[in-house]
Design a protein around this motif. Structure first.
Motif, PDB file in Angstrom:
ATOM      1  N   PRO A 118      32.982 -12.364  19.267  1.00  0.00           N
ATOM      2  CA  PRO A 118      34.130 -11.495  18.975  1.00  0.00           C
ATOM      3  C   PRO A 118      35.466 -12.114  19.396  1.00  0.00           C
ATOM      4  O   PRO A 118      36.491 -11.864  18.751  1.00  0.00           O
ATOM      5  CB  PRO A 118      33.829 -10.215  19.761  1.00  0.00           C
ATOM      6  N   CYS A 119      35.446 -12.932  20.463  1.00  0.00           N
ATOM      7  CA  CYS A 119      36.698 -13.578  20.879  1.00  0.00           C
ATOM      8  C   CYS A 119      37.184 -14.557  19.813  1.00  0.00           C
ATOM      9  O   CYS A 119      38.361 -14.554  19.430  1.00  0.00           O
ATOM     10  CB  CYS A 119      36.503 -14.301  22.208  1.00  0.00           C
ATOM     11  N   LEU A 120      36.294 -15.389  19.309  1.00  0.00           N
ATOM     12  CA  LEU A 120      36.675 -16.358  18.284  1.00  0.00           C
ATOM     13  C   LEU A 120      36.987 -15.664  16.960  1.00  0.00           C
ATOM     14  O   LEU A 120      37.890 -16.069  16.224  1.00  0.00           O
ATOM     15  CB  LEU A 120      35.578 -17.396  18.098  1.00  0.00           C
ATOM     16  N   ARG A 121      36.246 -14.615  16.653  1.00  0.00           N
ATOM     17  CA  ARG A 121      36.543 -13.862  15.432  1.00  0.00           C
ATOM     18  C   ARG A 121      37.954 -13.264  15.520  1.00  0.00           C
ATOM     19  O   ARG A 121      38.750 -13.366  14.573  1.00  0.00           O
ATOM     20  CB  ARG A 121      35.503 -12.750  15.221  1.00  0.00           C
ATOM     21  N   GLY A 122      38.263 -12.649  16.657  1.00  0.00           N
ATOM     22  CA  GLY A 122      39.594 -12.088  16.836  1.00  0.00           C
ATOM     23  C   GLY A 122      40.671 -13.148  16.751  1.00  0.00           C
ATOM     24  O   GLY A 122      41.733 -12.930  16.152  1.00  0.00           O
ATOM     25  N   LEU A 123      40.409 -14.313  17.330  1.00  0.00           N
ATOM     26  CA  LEU A 123      41.370 -15.412  17.285  1.00  0.00           C
ATOM     27  C   LEU A 123      41.661 -15.807  15.845  1.00  0.00           C
ATOM     28  O   LEU A 123      42.827 -15.978  15.455  1.00  0.00           O
ATOM     29  CB  LEU A 123      40.809 -16.601  18.058  1.00  0.00           C
ATOM     30  N   TRP A 124      40.610 -15.945  15.023  1.00  0.00           N
ATOM     31  CA  TRP A 124      40.817 -16.387  13.649  1.00  0.00           C
ATOM     32  C   TRP A 124      41.388 -15.295  12.753  1.00  0.00           C
ATOM     33  O   TRP A 124      42.125 -15.580  11.806  1.00  0.00           O
ATOM     34  CB  TRP A 124      39.529 -16.979  13.085  1.00  0.00           C
ATOM     35  N   LEU A 125      41.084 -14.045  13.047  1.00  0.00           N
ATOM     36  CA  LEU A 125      41.772 -12.967  12.331  1.00  0.00           C
ATOM     37  C   LEU A 125      43.278 -13.062  12.569  1.00  0.00           C
ATOM     38  O   LEU A 125      44.081 -12.963  11.636  1.00  0.00           O
ATOM     39  CB  LEU A 125      41.261 -11.600  12.806  1.00  0.00           C
ATOM     40  N   ALA A 126      43.660 -13.278  13.825  1.00  0.00           N
ATOM     41  CA  ALA A 126      45.079 -13.373  14.173  1.00  0.00           C
ATOM     42  C   ALA A 126      45.720 -14.586  13.532  1.00  0.00           C
ATOM     43  O   ALA A 126      46.847 -14.514  13.004  1.00  0.00           O
ATOM     44  CB  ALA A 126      45.237 -13.430  15.699  1.00  0.00           C
ATOM     45  N   ARG A 127      45.037 -15.708  13.558  1.00  0.00           N
ATOM     46  CA  ARG A 127      45.610 -16.934  13.009  1.00  0.00           C
ATOM     47  C   ARG A 127      45.823 -16.829  11.502  1.00  0.00           C
ATOM     48  O   ARG A 127      46.884 -17.200  10.987  1.00  0.00           O
ATOM     49  CB  ARG A 127      44.717 -18.117  13.363  1.00  0.00           C
ATOM     50  N   CYS A 128      44.826 -16.327  10.811  1.00  0.00           N
ATOM     51  CA  CYS A 128      44.986 -16.175   9.353  1.00  0.00           C
ATOM     52  C   CYS A 128      46.056 -15.150   9.024  1.00  0.00           C
ATOM     53  O   CYS A 128      46.890 -15.368   8.132  1.00  0.00           O
ATOM     54  CB  CYS A 128      43.649 -15.786   8.723  1.00  0.00           C
ATOM     55  N   ASP A 129      46.048 -14.030   9.740  1.00  0.00           N
ATOM     56  CA  ASP A 129      47.047 -12.995   9.479  1.00  0.00           C
ATOM     57  C   ASP A 129      48.470 -13.521   9.659  1.00  0.00           C
ATOM     58  O   ASP A 129      49.356 -13.233   8.848  1.00  0.00           O
ATOM     59  CB  ASP A 129      46.837 -11.807  10.423  1.00  0.00           C
ATOM     60  N   THR A 130      48.712 -14.273  10.736  1.00  0.00           N
ATOM     61  CA  THR A 130      50.077 -14.718  11.005  1.00  0.00           C
ATOM     62  C   THR A 130      50.546 -15.736   9.973  1.00  0.00           C
ATOM     63  O   THR A 130      51.721 -15.751   9.607  1.00  0.00           O
ATOM     64  CB  THR A 130      50.196 -15.304  12.422  1.00  0.00           C
ATOM     65  N   VAL A 131      49.640 -16.566   9.478  1.00  0.00           N
ATOM     66  CA  VAL A 131      50.000 -17.501   8.415  1.00  0.00           C
ATOM     67  C   VAL A 131      50.370 -16.736   7.145  1.00  0.00           C
ATOM     68  O   VAL A 131      51.393 -17.009   6.501  1.00  0.00           O
ATOM     69  CB  VAL A 131      48.833 -18.484   8.145  1.00  0.00           C
ATOM     70  N   ILE A 132      49.558 -15.756   6.788  1.00  0.00           N
ATOM     71  CA  ILE A 132      49.800 -14.979   5.570  1.00  0.00           C
ATOM     72  C   ILE A 132      51.100 -14.183   5.680  1.00  0.00           C
ATOM     73  O   ILE A 132      51.908 -14.150   4.737  1.00  0.00           O
ATOM     74  CB  ILE A 132      48.606 -14.047   5.299  1.00  0.00           C
ATOM     75  N   HIS A 185      45.936 -20.607   1.008  1.00  0.00           N
ATOM     76  CA  HIS A 185      47.007 -20.584   0.006  1.00  0.00           C
ATOM     77  C   HIS A 185      48.364 -20.381   0.676  1.00  0.00           C
ATOM     78  O   HIS A 185      49.354 -21.060   0.346  1.00  0.00           O
ATOM     79  CB  HIS A 185      46.749 -19.474  -1.003  1.00  0.00           C
ATOM     80  N   ALA A 186      48.411 -19.451   1.646  1.00  0.00           N
ATOM     81  CA  ALA A 186      49.664 -19.188   2.354  1.00  0.00           C
ATOM     82  C   ALA A 186      50.118 -20.406   3.143  1.00  0.00           C
ATOM     83  O   ALA A 186      51.314 -20.691   3.236  1.00  0.00           O
ATOM     84  CB  ALA A 186      49.492 -17.986   3.281  1.00  0.00           C
ATOM     85  N   LEU A 239      53.810 -14.698   7.558  1.00  0.00           N
ATOM     86  CA  LEU A 239      55.017 -15.522   7.521  1.00  0.00           C
ATOM     87  C   LEU A 239      55.269 -16.038   6.102  1.00  0.00           C
ATOM     88  O   LEU A 239      56.410 -16.048   5.635  1.00  0.00           O
ATOM     89  CB  LEU A 239      54.905 -16.680   8.511  1.00  0.00           C
ATOM     90  N   ALA A 240      54.213 -16.453   5.406  1.00  0.00           N
ATOM     91  CA  ALA A 240      54.375 -16.910   4.024  1.00  0.00           C
ATOM     92  C   ALA A 240      54.906 -15.781   3.148  1.00  0.00           C
ATOM     93  O   ALA A 240      55.797 -15.990   2.308  1.00  0.00           O
ATOM     94  CB  ALA A 240      53.056 -17.439   3.481  1.00  0.00           C
ATOM     95  N   ASP A 241      54.376 -14.579   3.324  1.00  0.00           N
ATOM     96  CA  ASP A 241      54.859 -13.438   2.545  1.00  0.00           C
ATOM     97  C   ASP A 241      56.346 -13.208   2.783  1.00  0.00           C
ATOM     98  O   ASP A 241      57.107 -12.925   1.844  1.00  0.00           O
ATOM     99  CB  ASP A 241      54.076 -12.172   2.908  1.00  0.00           C
TER     100      ASP A 241
END
Length: 313
Positions: free
Chosen positions: A255-269, A158-159, A271-273
């Protein structure tokens, strides 16, 4: 509810003069000025050798007092410095302070981390696994349940549409994280360790040669998902460097890929906020963090999530 007092430069000077004998002797005391990075504490440089952090409410005070004990627990394990409190107490009724030593170096937003610095980060991640969880819990460090990557993926989608309308992001990039992949990257139940939980650039102290010399602000530490700290490093130093450090620390693909996707989703959200007026962090910083988190890494090119992932913690 009683309004918490607002600390001023005069408040800080009076407190510092009472704490530092050399300041009392000099009359005016050392120079004090607010730290630009902000955060949940009112933070002030005190001369060139100290930092004063003033808790703003009673919850902050509880976490700050816990942090003082936690720093003593983690110091022998993590291989980088943490500040030492030279004085602590209350600056107002029920509101704590700590006067800490200032670690030499620049914040990670101002000074790049070198290859040797990545090894320092690996030592940090390794050391956090070695901190006794029971002792941390005895100090009051809370447990935090792992976040749902599927829920985060939905929010990020959504973001991303909001960012696309502002010509800031291509939503198609999120298609790399499919629903089945989000399930496969779920946190492992037995993986909970002590996690800093806020490893952004302003909390890394980096020397001129790119070595990571210290880590600041342990007030948000939890017993939880180690991928959260990998995510923090992806935002702070870039995805490739974060994954290299995590791999050096013994973490596998999951855990490396999980951490990567946590960061990617967080940064999108985030910036949109900000662009939608729901937050007030600097836009340029959020754009930089998004760029870092979305840097391509070799691991995602060679790992096929459909074939499963290793279970290395």
């Amino acid at each position: 509810m009683t309004q918490a007092p607002t600390p001023t430069a005069d408040t800080v000077r009076r407190l510092v003069r009472s704490l530092l004998a050399d300041g009392a002797a000099a009359g005016a005391g050392p120079d004090v000025r607010p730290v630009a990075e902000g955060g949940e504490h009112s933070t002030w440089w005190v001369g060139t050798r100290h930092v004063l952090r003033l808790a703003q409410d009673r919850d902050d005070s509880v976490r700050q007092r816990r942090e003082l004990r936690l720093r003593d627990l983690i110091r022998p394990h993590i291989g980088v410095a943490v500040p030492v409190s030279v004085a602590h107490g209350e600056w107002a009724s029920g509101l704590s302070y700590t006067l800490d030593t200032r670690l030499p170096g620049a914040c990670g937003e101002e000074q790049a981390v070198s290859a040797v610095g990545e090894a320092d980060l690996a030592g940090l991640l390794t050391g956090l696994r070695e901190v006794p969880v029971r002792q941390a819990e005895t100090l009051g460090v809370p447990r935090a349940a792992p976040r749902s990557l599927e829920a985060l993926r939905t929010a990020a989608a959504h973001a991303a549409e909001e960012l696309a309308a502002a010509d800031e992001f291509d939503p198609a990039r999120l298609a790399q994280l499919t629903a089945p992949a989000a399930v496969q990257l779920a946190a492992q139940p037995a993986a909970a360790i002590l996690v800093h939980h806020d490893l952004k650039g302003e909390h890394l102290v980096v020397s001129a040669d790119g070595r990571v010399r210290g880590v600041l602000d342990w007030t948000d530490a939890v017993i939880g998902d180690p991928a959260e700290d990998i995510a923090g490093l992806a935002i702070a130093v870039g995805a490739p460097a974060a994954v290299r450090a995590a791999t050096l620390a013994g973490y596998g693909a999951r855990p490396c890929l999980r951490g990567l996707w946590l960061a990617r989703c967080d940064t999108v959200i985030r910036l949109a906020d900000r662009l939608q007026g729901r937050a007030d962090s600097p836009v340029t910083l959020l754009e930089t963090q998004l760029r870092r988190a979305w840097e391509a890494i070799l691991l995602e090119r060679v790992t096929d999530l459909r074939d499963g992932l290793d279970e290395t913690p």
